[in-house]
Design an enzyme around this catalytic site. Structure first.
Site, mmCIF file in Angstrom:
data_model
loop_
_atom_site.group_PDB
_atom_site.id
_atom_site.type_symbol
_atom_site.label_atom_id
_atom_site.label_comp_id
_atom_site.label_asym_id
_atom_site.label_seq_id
_atom_site.Cartn_x
_atom_site.Cartn_y
_atom_site.Cartn_z
ATOM 1 N N ALA A 264 0.862 -0.775 0.239
ATOM 2 C CA ALA A 264 -0.076 -0.018 -0.177
ATOM 3 C C ALA A 264 0.841 1.397 0.155
ATOM 4 O O ALA A 264 -0.167 2.036 -0.637
ATOM 5 C CB ALA A 264 -1.285 -0.145 1.227
ATOM 6 N N GLY A 265 1.790 1.224 0.388
ATOM 7 C CA GLY A 265 2.365 2.547 0.752
ATOM 8 C C GLY A 265 2.722 3.230 -0.621
ATOM 9 O O GLY A 265 3.386 2.674 -1.921
ATOM 10 N N GLY A 267 0.323 5.740 -0.318
ATOM 11 C CA GLY A 267 -1.165 5.390 0.219
ATOM 12 C C GLY A 267 -1.565 6.189 -1.081
ATOM 13 O O GLY A 267 -2.908 6.035 -0.531
ATOM 14 N N ASP A 314 4.863 -7.517 6.037
ATOM 15 C CA ASP A 314 4.954 -8.449 4.543
ATOM 16 C C ASP A 314 4.560 -9.535 3.625
ATOM 17 O O ASP A 314 3.464 -10.039 4.288
ATOM 18 C CB ASP A 314 6.581 -9.070 5.155
ATOM 19 C CG ASP A 314 7.593 -9.775 3.575
ATOM 20 O OD1 ASP A 314 6.658 -9.603 2.864
ATOM 21 O OD2 ASP A 314 9.088 -10.177 3.842
ATOM 22 N N CYS A 384 3.843 -0.054 -12.059
ATOM 23 C CA CYS A 384 4.191 1.047 -13.131
ATOM 24 C C CYS A 384 5.339 1.029 -13.659
ATOM 25 O O CYS A 384 6.802 1.225 -13.731
ATOM 26 C CB CYS A 384 4.602 2.484 -12.280
ATOM 27 S SG CYS A 384 6.250 2.635 -10.839
#
Length: 448
Positions: A264-265, A267, A314, A384
């Site tokens: 998720a980071g 966010g 993790d 990405c």
């Protein structure tokens, strides 16, 4: 003393070189320290980011203008030479101003001794424009087209090869030059209204083409938009928004109450997913391995509905039972070669060998995501990066190892986005030169 805008740009290059800083993270603090705003801030931003993007081209030019290998030039002097070259070859700065201010930078930041050397080198650079220099220093395009493009568009040769392979896999022949050129254009600032907390109309600007939550900022500081300042909206590329939207649109069988963002980071996607989950009557668990990044996720989700919690965990060693979630997003760590517009230093940091370690992690995360999803649920794998080893290579390898999972049609989730067919049937691939977004890859998988 040099002007503050050029000092700021120089300090950004120094931080990137010495501290391995990220341009987009260090730049705001540097601008604030030098008390820059408006046109001065814009000048410093273009000077720093543009110099970092085109560093490979400028180094090829500078190498012909010095009497020693660039590795023997003082790194601080080389930073000033690169800044001077960018002003001479890519900005509308008069030659005398570009040269004299670069000499002043060297005197101020390095010392008086190399000032004459700096002046002499940049005078040689000023003798030709950028196109003429590329013709002089790049390989023959007929004999080595990728070598020519590497110098002309300032991408490492292995990156040019990898992007060309990815384009060919989507039948996008003849588009490599356009893609590389798009990587060197400063991207628009795109905002996102978080569902249930803000509306797109609050953001101003121009609505994004496909995301119903986005708007392209016409100018100014996004932090001055009230909804952004309050945390009800954020800065997020439209391609990133479409990843969250695609997962929210995927059909699931049975209950639809618990969602997971596995990586998720920092966010952005989690905040949009939380809003979508809240509208659907579901709750999102956001997981991030690094505690400091998990704290950033928690900050992004503060005040949002639809949040089950944020955990520092993790994803390859899950802290939840198998078959728990109805929807799972795997926005996997990757080379980031689809976001080079936003991360100008990334192309020079990444190495081909980075792929080996990343692909192992990506496969493990996707396998863990499939384990976390219940049968009938949905798993969206996104990167990405368009590099085939990180996209279809990961999908094919994971599916080959298990008979309880299969690939579904992700293209059906975003039918409004044209020309986005991926390298594997049913996958999606966005492109900067086609869609004006980062080069996001999306694949939809399910448990049997």
């Amino acid at each position: 003393m040099p002007d503050r805008a050029r000092l700021a740009a120089y300090d950004v290059l120094t931080a990137v070189r010495v501290d391995d800083a990220y341009t987009n993270l260090v730049l705001p603090a540097v601008l604030q320290r030098h008390r820059l705003s408006g046109r001065d801030a814009a000048f410093a931003t273009e000077l720093a980011a543009g110099t970092l993007r085109r560093r490979g081209t400028y180094d090829a030019v500078l190498a012909t203008c010095v009497d020693r290998p660039l590795t023997r030039v003082d790194p601080g002097v080389l930073d000033a030479l690169r800044l001077g070259a960018h002003q001479l070859l890519a900005m509308r700065v008069p030659d005398h101003a570009a040269i004299s201010t670069s000499v002043d930078l060297v005197r101020t930041r390095v010392g008086h001794r190399p000032a004459g050397f700096t002046n002499a080198v940049l005078r040689k650079v000023s003798r030709h424009d950028l196109d003429a220099w590329v013709r002089r220093v790049a390989p023959d395009p007929a004999a080595d087209p990728h070598g020519f493009e590497s110098v002309a568009h300032a991408h490492p040769r292995w990156v040019v090869d990898a992007l060309g392979e990815a384009l060919a896999a989507t039948d996008a022949h003849g588009e490599l030059d356009a893609l590389l050129a798009a990587d060197n254009v400063s991207p628009d600032v795109v905002l996102v209204a978080r569902p249930g907390r803000a509306t797109r109309e609050e953001l101003g600007g121009t609505p994004t083409r496909w995301s119903p939550y986005g708007a392209v900022l016409d100018g100014g500081d996004p932090g001055e938009v009230p909804a952004v300042a309050a945390g009800r909206a954020g800065v997020q590329d439209e391609g990133s928004q479409l990843v969250a939207i695609a997962l929210g649109r995927a059909a699931v069988e049975g209950d639809d109450r618990t969602w997971l963002d596995l990586c998720a980071g920092p966010g952005g996607k989690a905040a949009l997913l939380a809003g979508l989950a809240d509208e659907a009557g579901a709750r999102l668990l956001a997981a991030e391995r690094a505690p400091h990044r998990a704290a950033l996720v928690a900050r992004s989700l503060a005040g949002s509905g639809g949040v089950l919690g944020v955990v520092a965990a993790d994803g390859t060693h899950p802290a939840w039972p198998p078959a728990t979630f109805d929807r799972v997003l795997v926005d996997a760590p990757c080379t980031g070669l689809g976001a080079l517009r936003r991360r100008p230093e990334a192309r020079w940091r990444r190495r081909p060998e980075d792929l080996d370690e990343l692909v192992v992690l990506q496969r493990a995360l996707l396998g863990s995501a499939l384990d976390a999803a219940r049968p009938g649920g949905a798993v969206l794998y996104a990167t990405c990066s368009p590099v085939l080893a990180e996209t279809v290579g990961v999908i094919d390898a994971v599916l080959a190892e298990r008979d309880d999972a299969y690939a579904d049609d992700a293209a059906a989730l975003l039918p409004e986005v044209p020309d986005a067919g991926g390298p594997r049937p049913g996958t999606l691939q966005l492109w900067p030169h086609r869609h004006g977004t980062d080069a996001m890859f999306l694949a939809l998988l399910r448990r049997r």
